[in-house]
Design an enzyme around this catalytic site. Structure first.
Site, PDB file in Angstrom:
ATOM      1  CE1 TYR A  80      -4.183  -1.798   1.211  1.00  0.00           C
ATOM      2  CE2 TYR A  80      -2.560  -3.244   2.334  1.00  0.00           C
ATOM      3  CZ  TYR A  80      -3.867  -3.125   1.808  1.00  0.00           C
ATOM      4  OH  TYR A  80      -4.407  -4.216   1.916  1.00  0.00           O
ATOM      5  CG  ASP A  94     -11.097   5.944   7.363  1.00  0.00           C
ATOM      6  OD1 ASP A  94     -11.995   6.341   8.072  1.00  0.00           O
ATOM      7  OD2 ASP A  94     -11.285   5.254   6.356  1.00  0.00           O
ATOM      8  NE  ARG A 186     -10.361   1.748   8.016  1.00  0.00           N
ATOM      9  CZ  ARG A 186     -11.037   1.181   8.490  1.00  0.00           C
ATOM     10  NH1 ARG A 186     -11.863   1.966   9.322  1.00  0.00           N
ATOM     11  NH2 ARG A 186     -11.605  -0.071   8.487  1.00  0.00           N
TER      12      ARG A 186
END
Length: 234
Positions: A80, A94, A186
């Site tokens: 990611y 988030d 997150r």
């Protein structure tokens, strides 16, 4: 050009999921396009690993007999890239929810950020966000969260094999992470903020790789139907 039998026998489709789309929406779009193109009443279509609506990037979609490969694909290492915004936390970790607490960032330096990274490498414990699709007592965690109910979320072990800071422009820090199945980026954003004696939340996220599959060759799901034969060509 793929034909009906190709999709029924099984295809692995690399999709670049757009922002705000759910993974379920992406699967439904692909499924609808295939059924429409070949006038099929049904076909198995599924995805190998959910992406949150606020994330973009690689979503692997399997069709037909290849839906049996989903579990195997889900278990592969994922990569990611994204941005952690320091100085504030959100209940969802988030931007799905608004900032609920703010913290100082004046003390945060490049050295402090770099020195904190090793704490997040290797096998680490993390608590999944309460705003997640994990189930507890048959109900998804985000359902409890939206009802304002507190629920205990158990820690889980995940493996972070790479964690690289690619840019620092406080309060934002850009990163690249490779990690095991089940890792919540997150949660890393939230925990990283805490480790810096501040707060943090994930402000952007993009999945770039799953195993050897790369988003660089993924398709735009909104244009997938145009790649299929028209009915007159069948």
């Amino acid at each position: 050009m793929k034909n009906q039998e190709d999709f029924l026998q099984g295809q692995i489709l690399l999709v670049d999921k757009p922002l705000t789309w759910t993974s379920f929406q992406a699967v439904n779009k692909i499924k609808w396009d295939i059924r429409k193109a070949f006038n099929l009443k049904k076909i198995k279509v599924g995805h190998a690993g959910t992406l949150d609506p606020l994330a973009t990037g690689l979503l692997i979609i399997c069709t037909g007999k290849f839906t049996k490969k989903i579990t195997e694909i889900q278990g592969q290492t994922k990569e990611y890239t994204g941005t952690i915004t320091l100085g504030g936390t959100t209940p969802s970790f988030d931007l799905e929810t608004e900032v609920n607490e703010t913290f100082p960032t004046e003390h945060i330096t490049t050295d402090l950020i770099q020195d904190t990274i090793p704490k997040f490498l290797g096998e680490i414990e993390q608590v999944p966000p309460v705003f997640s699709a994990l189930k507890k007592d048959g109900k998804r965690l985000y359902e409890y969260a939206r009802e304002g109910k507190e629920v205990e979320v158990k820690k889980r072990l995940v493996t972070i094999s790479e964690f690289e800071i690619t840019a620092i422009n406080l309060p934002n820090i850009d990163f690249r992470i490779t990690c095991s199945k089940g890792t919540y980026i997150r949660s890393i954003a939230n925990d990283f903020g805490k480790a810096l004696q501040s707060g943090g939340h994930l402000s952007t996220l993009r999945r770039t790789k799953i195993g050897d599959y790369n988003v660089d060759i993924a398709i735009d799901p909104t244009k997938f139907g145009e790649m299929l034969p028209k009915k007159s060509e069948n």
